[in-house]
Every structure is written in C-alpha cells, then in structure tokens.
Write a protein that holds these residues in place. Structure first.
Motif, PDB file in Angstrom:
ATOM      1  N   CYS A 124       7.308   1.357  -0.397  1.00 39.54           N
ATOM      2  CA  CYS A 124       8.727   1.040  -0.594  1.00 39.54           C
ATOM      3  C   CYS A 124       9.423   2.080  -1.461  1.00 39.54           C
ATOM      4  CB  CYS A 124       8.870  -0.352  -1.221  1.00 39.54           C
ATOM      5  SG  CYS A 124       8.356  -1.708  -0.152  1.00 39.54           S
ATOM      6  N   HIS A 125       8.799   2.459  -2.575  1.00 38.14           N
ATOM      7  CA  HIS A 125       9.426   3.464  -3.439  1.00 38.14           C
ATOM      8  C   HIS A 125       9.544   4.812  -2.730  1.00 38.14           C
ATOM      9  CE1 HIS A 125       8.531   0.706  -6.891  1.00 38.14           C
ATOM     10  NE2 HIS A 125       9.665   1.232  -7.324  1.00 38.14           N
ATOM     11  N   SER A 126       8.541   5.162  -1.941  1.00 41.19           N
ATOM     12  CA  SER A 126       8.597   6.442  -1.231  1.00 41.19           C
ATOM     13  C   SER A 126       9.709   6.428  -0.187  1.00 41.19           C
ATOM     14  CB  SER A 126       7.244   6.731  -0.577  1.00 41.19           C
ATOM     15  OG  SER A 126       7.214   8.029  -0.042  1.00 41.19           O
ATOM     16  N   ALA A 127       9.826   5.343   0.571  1.00 41.40           N
ATOM     17  CA  ALA A 127      10.891   5.240   1.572  1.00 41.40           C
ATOM     18  C   ALA A 127      12.257   5.391   0.909  1.00 41.40           C
ATOM     19  CB  ALA A 127      10.796   3.900   2.303  1.00 41.40           C
ATOM     20  N   GLN A 128      12.434   4.743  -0.238  1.00 42.43           N
ATOM     21  CA  GLN A 128      13.733   4.806  -0.915  1.00 42.43           C
ATOM     22  C   GLN A 128      13.985   6.181  -1.524  1.00 42.43           C
ATOM     23  OE1 GLN A 128      13.741   1.401  -3.529  1.00 42.43           O
ATOM     24  NE2 GLN A 128      13.870  -0.037  -1.826  1.00 42.43           N
ATOM     25  N   TYR A 129      12.952   6.816  -2.051  1.00 32.69           N
ATOM     26  CA  TYR A 129      13.117   8.178  -2.554  1.00 32.69           C
ATOM     27  C   TYR A 129      13.621   9.097  -1.444  1.00 32.69           C
ATOM     28  CZ  TYR A 129      11.846  12.911  -4.014  1.00 32.69           C
ATOM     29  OH  TYR A 129      11.892  14.261  -4.306  1.00 32.69           O
ATOM     30  N   PHE A 130      12.982   9.038  -0.282  1.00 37.03           N
ATOM     31  CA  PHE A 130      13.397   9.912   0.823  1.00 37.03           C
ATOM     32  C   PHE A 130      14.818   9.600   1.265  1.00 37.03           C
ATOM     33  CE2 PHE A 130       8.912  11.008   1.163  1.00 37.03           C
ATOM     34  CZ  PHE A 130       8.970  12.337   1.551  1.00 37.03           C
ATOM     35  N   ALA A 131      15.206   8.323   1.278  1.00 40.44           N
ATOM     36  CA  ALA A 131      16.572   7.967   1.665  1.00 40.44           C
ATOM     37  C   ALA A 131      17.580   8.475   0.643  1.00 40.44           C
ATOM     38  CB  ALA A 131      16.692   6.450   1.824  1.00 40.44           C
ATOM     39  N   ILE A 132      17.273   8.346  -0.636  1.00 40.72           N
ATOM     40  CA  ILE A 132      18.157   8.838  -1.694  1.00 40.72           C
ATOM     41  C   ILE A 132      18.395  10.337  -1.524  1.00 40.72           C
ATOM     42  CG2 ILE A 132      18.293   9.311  -4.183  1.00 40.72           C
ATOM     43  CD1 ILE A 132      16.839   6.600  -4.606  1.00 40.72           C
ATOM     44  N   HIS A 133      17.383  11.042  -1.054  1.00 48.11           N
ATOM     45  CA  HIS A 133      17.490  12.497  -0.897  1.00 48.11           C
ATOM     46  C   HIS A 133      17.989  12.910   0.484  1.00 48.11           C
ATOM     47  CE1 HIS A 133      15.223  12.261  -4.633  1.00 48.11           C
ATOM     48  NE2 HIS A 133      15.575  13.508  -4.854  1.00 48.11           N
ATOM     49  N   GLY A 134      18.433  11.946   1.278  1.00 45.53           N
ATOM     50  CA  GLY A 134      19.149  12.280   2.506  1.00 45.53           C
ATOM     51  C   GLY A 134      18.336  12.289   3.780  1.00 45.53           C
ATOM     52  N   TYR A 135      17.082  11.883   3.721  1.00 44.96           N
ATOM     53  CA  TYR A 135      16.247  11.868   4.920  1.00 44.96           C
ATOM     54  C   TYR A 135      16.443  10.566   5.699  1.00 44.96           C
ATOM     55  CZ  TYR A 135      13.772  15.724   2.649  1.00 44.96           C
ATOM     56  OH  TYR A 135      13.457  16.919   2.042  1.00 44.96           O
ATOM     57  N   ARG A 136      16.135  10.618   6.984  1.00 44.09           N
ATOM     58  CA  ARG A 136      16.193   9.431   7.851  1.00 44.09           C
ATOM     59  C   ARG A 136      14.810   8.809   7.889  1.00 44.09           C
ATOM     60  NH1 ARG A 136      17.779  12.463  13.117  1.00 44.09           N
ATOM     61  NH2 ARG A 136      16.112  13.733  12.221  1.00 44.09           N
ATOM     62  N   VAL A 137      14.721   7.540   7.506  1.00 41.43           N
ATOM     63  CA  VAL A 137      13.427   6.902   7.273  1.00 41.43           C
ATOM     64  C   VAL A 137      13.290   5.640   8.124  1.00 41.43           C
ATOM     65  CG1 VAL A 137      11.884   5.897   5.536  1.00 41.43           C
ATOM     66  CG2 VAL A 137      13.492   7.725   4.880  1.00 41.43           C
ATOM     67  N   LEU A 138      12.104   5.483   8.713  1.00 40.67           N
ATOM     68  CA  LEU A 138      11.704   4.208   9.317  1.00 40.67           C
ATOM     69  C   LEU A 138      10.475   3.730   8.559  1.00 40.67           C
ATOM     70  CD1 LEU A 138      11.774   2.001  11.574  1.00 40.67           C
ATOM     71  CD2 LEU A 138      10.234   3.489  12.883  1.00 40.67           C
ATOM     72  N   ASP A 336       6.711  -3.870 -12.573  1.00 38.32           N
ATOM     73  CA  ASP A 336       6.318  -5.283 -12.503  1.00 38.32           C
ATOM     74  C   ASP A 336       7.538  -6.189 -12.468  1.00 38.32           C
ATOM     75  OD1 ASP A 336       3.691  -4.510 -12.575  1.00 38.32           O
ATOM     76  OD2 ASP A 336       3.424  -4.900 -14.716  1.00 38.32           O
ATOM     77  N   ASN A 337       8.524  -5.901 -13.308  1.00 41.38           N
ATOM     78  CA  ASN A 337       9.724  -6.743 -13.350  1.00 41.38           C
ATOM     79  C   ASN A 337      10.501  -6.655 -12.044  1.00 41.38           C
ATOM     80  OD1 ASN A 337       9.108  -7.489 -15.966  1.00 41.38           O
ATOM     81  ND2 ASN A 337      10.435  -5.963 -16.915  1.00 41.38           N
ATOM     82  N   ALA A 338      10.573  -5.453 -11.478  1.00 39.44           N
ATOM     83  CA  ALA A 338      11.259  -5.298 -10.200  1.00 39.44           C
ATOM     84  C   ALA A 338      10.500  -6.026  -9.092  1.00 39.44           C
ATOM     85  CB  ALA A 338      11.413  -3.819  -9.858  1.00 39.44           C
ATOM     86  N   SER A 339       9.172  -5.880  -9.081  1.00 41.71           N
ATOM     87  CA  SER A 339       8.349  -6.522  -8.043  1.00 41.71           C
ATOM     88  C   SER A 339       8.476  -8.036  -8.089  1.00 41.71           C
ATOM     89  CB  SER A 339       6.883  -6.123  -8.202  1.00 41.71           C
ATOM     90  OG  SER A 339       6.723  -4.744  -8.002  1.00 41.71           O
ATOM     91  N   ALA A 340       8.631  -8.590  -9.283  1.00 43.02           N
ATOM     92  CA  ALA A 340       8.755 -10.037  -9.422  1.00 43.02           C
ATOM     93  C   ALA A 340       9.985 -10.568  -8.687  1.00 43.02           C
ATOM     94  CB  ALA A 340       8.825 -10.421 -10.899  1.00 43.02           C
ATOM     95  N   VAL A 345      12.157  -0.147  -8.521  1.00 48.82           N
ATOM     96  CA  VAL A 345      12.838   0.481  -9.657  1.00 48.82           C
ATOM     97  C   VAL A 345      14.038   1.287  -9.178  1.00 48.82           C
ATOM     98  CG1 VAL A 345      12.559   2.144 -11.554  1.00 48.82           C
ATOM     99  CG2 VAL A 345      10.716   0.532 -11.011  1.00 48.82           C
ATOM    100  N   TYR A 346      13.924   1.908  -7.998  1.00 50.77           N
ATOM    101  CA  TYR A 346      15.007   2.754  -7.496  1.00 50.77           C
ATOM    102  C   TYR A 346      16.288   1.974  -7.212  1.00 50.77           C
ATOM    103  CZ  TYR A 346      12.116   6.947  -6.796  1.00 50.77           C
ATOM    104  OH  TYR A 346      11.332   8.065  -6.983  1.00 50.77           O
ATOM    105  N   GLU A 347      16.185   0.721  -6.845  1.00 54.89           N
ATOM    106  CA  GLU A 347      17.400  -0.005  -6.466  1.00 54.89           C
ATOM    107  C   GLU A 347      18.057  -0.714  -7.642  1.00 54.89           C
ATOM    108  OE1 GLU A 347      16.765  -3.739  -4.048  1.00 54.89           O
ATOM    109  OE2 GLU A 347      14.706  -3.011  -4.145  1.00 54.89           O
ATOM    110  N   GLN A 348      17.379  -0.775  -8.785  1.00 55.27           N
ATOM    111  CA  GLN A 348      17.943  -1.473  -9.926  1.00 55.27           C
ATOM    112  C   GLN A 348      18.953  -0.591 -10.643  1.00 55.27           C
ATOM    113  OE1 GLN A 348      14.326  -2.683 -12.083  1.00 55.27           O
ATOM    114  NE2 GLN A 348      14.825  -4.767 -11.457  1.00 55.27           N
ATOM    115  N   ARG A 360      11.705   6.991 -17.961  1.00 58.76           N
ATOM    116  CA  ARG A 360      10.328   7.494 -17.852  1.00 58.76           C
ATOM    117  C   ARG A 360       9.684   7.021 -16.556  1.00 58.76           C
ATOM    118  NH1 ARG A 360       9.736   6.248 -23.433  1.00 58.76           N
ATOM    119  NH2 ARG A 360       8.610   4.352 -22.870  1.00 58.76           N
ATOM    120  N   CYS A 361       9.916   5.763 -16.208  1.00 57.38           N
ATOM    121  CA  CYS A 361       9.331   5.220 -14.986  1.00 57.38           C
ATOM    122  C   CYS A 361       9.863   5.959 -13.757  1.00 57.38           C
ATOM    123  CB  CYS A 361       9.648   3.717 -14.883  1.00 57.38           C
ATOM    124  SG  CYS A 361       8.879   2.921 -13.463  1.00 57.38           S
ATOM    125  N   VAL A 362      11.175   6.186 -13.715  1.00 55.12           N
ATOM    126  CA  VAL A 362      11.779   6.904 -12.594  1.00 55.12           C
ATOM    127  C   VAL A 362      11.265   8.338 -12.544  1.00 55.12           C
ATOM    128  CG1 VAL A 362      13.951   7.816 -11.671  1.00 55.12           C
ATOM    129  CG2 VAL A 362      13.835   5.451 -12.466  1.00 55.12           C
TER     130      VAL A 362
END
Length: 393
Positions: A124-138, A336-340, A345-348, A360-362
């Motif tokens: 999930c974090h990898s998919a969102q990282y690539f989307a944030i950077h402009g890539y098309r993700v499935l 952990d807090n995001a997963s709960a 973390v990327y969407e918060q 630091r986490c990001v």
C-alpha cells in the motif's frame, strides 16, 4: 452433544464476535461520508519538488490561468495542493515520469509466505508513493483478508462480491481483467479488490490446475491485458504457499521480500527462498518460465532499541549484500496508528503534534520506495539517459 459439535459452536461464536468487531472498525473508517477521501495536501515547496518545477513557475502558470489557484484559508494562506493539482502541473509542464510505450510495465510482488512481515503495508505504501510521484499504478489484492482493499476505500464485507474479485478470471469465467478494475480515491491508483469470498478460489483453482500447470500463467496473461494503462502493477499475495501466491510469483517480473529482523522470520525467509526455488524449477520443467528484472529483500519492523534486532539486521546486510535494500522500515507508532484505521502514513495529514516523529517515518518510507523507484526505472530503456545524468545507472 458430541465434542465435534461443541468445537464448531465455539468457532462459530468466535467468528461472529470477530466479524462484529471488524465490521464496526470498517464502519468507523467509512463514516460519515460512506467513502474515503484523500485529505492530504502538499505545500507549494513540496509540490515544486514533486512536480519538478520551481515555485515561481507554478505561481506564474496560476497567474496566466494555465493552472487553477489553490483555495485560501480565512487568514489568506493557501490550503495546499491536492494530488490532482500536482498531476495537472505535471501534464502542463511535461514532467510526468511515465514509461514510454516501448517499455514494459513492472509487475512487482511483495511476497513472503509468512504472515506479519508487513507485506500489505509495503504494497500500500509503495503504491501511494508511486502515485504521489506521478506514476500510473494498479494494485491487485490477492489476499482474502482484503486489508489492501479496505485501505483503498472499499468495505469488502459489504461492497465486494466474489464476481468483483480476480476469482472469475482465474477460473475462466471472464476473459479479461478489465471487469475487476476499480478507480480508488487516490488519483493515479486503480485496484482489483479482494474479499473473504476469494478464499474459496484457491480450492477451485487447485481442481483445475491438477495436471495442467500452464493455468498458473493465467494471472500473468490477465495482467498483460491491462498493463498498457499502467507504469507499475503491485501485487499483494496471500501469506501462504498456495496456488494464488505461486500465480503471483509467475505473473511478477520483479520481487521484493519483506523480512523483520528476528531469527524466526529470517529462518522463515530462508525456507521461503528454498520453496520458491523448488517451485520455479518445477514450473520450468513443465514449460512455465518466470523471470525477474530485479529481486530485493527489504528490512521491515526494525526496532534499533532492541540489541538483538540490531545484530540480526547487521547479519542480514552481510548475508544478502546488495540484494538488501539500504533503507529499513522501522517499527513505528505512526504506521501502527494508521493501520489501526486501515490507512497509511502517506494519506494522513501532517499532525500538529509529533511532526518530527511523522517526518522521520515518512523519510524512511520515501527512502525505501525511492530505491524501488530507481530499480523500476532501470528496467525502462527510455529512462536510462536521465538516470545516467543523475548518476543512478
């Protein structure tokens, strides 16, 4: 009443109580709007770095009417840029980082046959990282627990039926994967969802595969049919050695193996590698020939305060060498807090308190995904000149 009946009654009771809690958690995630939205915005300096143009260029384009200006708060400050805003900037400035039509889409599987290693979180974090950077993700959820499906805005208990998962395609009831692709609330990310109904597909597939291992290439063929629309396809397979996870290994052309720094997890990974090798060698003898552009191990859930973990992570660096991604993902309350809340973390939104902990986490998430991004781009000949200029080839 016989003991077997008592055992089943106890299991049914436990299942119902667990499902009630899970349903309540998911209702809380989707309330009150009934659907998730991306609340995260980026400042003009962040947008400038992500888009690849100066803040002055962005402001000039807004002044000329080529880009909409962001809304302002009551104090006159900008609200920030959404991901849609940044994608408009990339389209205007020609800075979309996409592969050329001659390049092959990367199909990346985060695989490990042991649960609890952070596989779905990585996906999930990898998919969102690539989307944030402009890539098309499935992103393709192949796990009947459907955590990835929930993270991307769907309630699998209520919204996803068996015929909306990948099961009909794997079982020959559909002849293209287009039926299963859904838009998500993340611009640039599409999803093929999963649900508990998907669990039975493993057994149905086993009956069909018996004596016909070529059927394990079904997923690879299906993804090839939709790959033209994407730069990267990310697979989240189940944490078990079964036909679905083997199909993911066959379909993928890149592999990342998450491993926490614990002896039991290291031992499980060694067994995982042995089983994968045996499986792939068996498949090759039957004419099924998977190959990978890159294979890497990723260190997950690292807590440097624990001396044993530090020692094991050092041992992993020596053992795996350049196959171990340099950046670890640390054991973090932010994740952990995001997963709960079935989030990442990327969407918060950046919190008003504990900003430094969040930053630091990001930083670690960005560091690891940046390494993966470079590996992905190295598979695309159209990106080689730019990578050489940046000293990354």
């Amino acid at each position: 009443m016989d003991s077997g009946s008592v055992g089943l009654d106890a299991l049914r009771f436990l299942r119902q109580r667990a499902e009630d809690v899970l349903s309540a958690l998911r209702e809380d995630v989707f309330a009150p709007e009934g659907e998730k939205t991306l609340r995260r915005t980026w400042s003009i300096s962040e947008a400038s770095e992500l888009v690849g143009r100066s803040p002055q260029s962005i402001r000039l384009a807004e002044k000329d009417g080529k880009l909409p200006s962001p809304e302002r708060l009551e104090n006159g400050r900008r609200c920030g840029y959404s991901l849609e805003d940044m994608n408009r900037m990339r389209a205007l400035f020609g800075t979309e980082p996409r592969r050329s039509s001659a390049d092959e889409a990367v199909i990346l599987s985060f695989s490990n046959f042991k649960g609890g290693v952070g596989k779905s979180s990585f996906a999930c974090h990898s998919a969102q990282y690539f989307a944030i950077h402009g890539y098309r993700v499935l992103i393709v959820d192949l796990d009947s627990q459907a955590s990835t499906t929930t993270v991307f805005g769907f309630n699998p208990d209520l919204q996803i039926g068996r015929d909306e998962t990948i099961a009909p395609y794997l079982l020959g009831e559909q002849h293209s994967l287009h039926y299963g692709v859904r838009k998500t609330y993340w611009p640039g990310i599409d999803l093929i969802p999963s649900a508990l109904h998907f669990y039975s597909a493993e057994y149905e597939l086993a009956a069909q595969v018996s004596g016909n291992v070529e059927l394990l290439e079904t997923l690879r063929a299906g993804l090839a049919g939709v790959a033209d629309d994407y730069d990267i396809i990310i697979l989240d397979p189940p944490p078990a050695l079964g036909l679905i996870s083997i199909s993911a290994l066959v379909a993928a052309n890149a592999l990342v193996i998450p491993v926490p720094p614990a002896n039991i997890d290291f031992a499980s990974t060694a067994h995982f590698l042995s089983m994968v090798i045996d499986t792939l060698e068996t498949l090759r003898r039957h004419g099924v020939d998977p190959s990978y552009q890159f294979v890497r191990v990723a260190l997950s859930k690292l807590d440097e305060r624990k001396s044993t973990q530090g020692a094991i992570s050092e041992m992993m660096r020596k053992v795996f060498g350049s196959y171990l991604l340099t950046t670890p993902i640390k054991d973090s309350a932010e994740i952990d807090n995001a997963s709960a809340r079935f989030e990442t973390v990327y969407e918060q939104p950046v919190p008003l308190t504990s900003r430094e902990v969040h930053r630091r986490c990001v930083t670690y998430l960005d560091g690891l995904n940046r390494e993966i991004e470079i590996l992905v781009r190295r598979t695309w000949p159209s990106h080689h000149d730019a990578l050489r200029e940046a000293g990354l080839m």
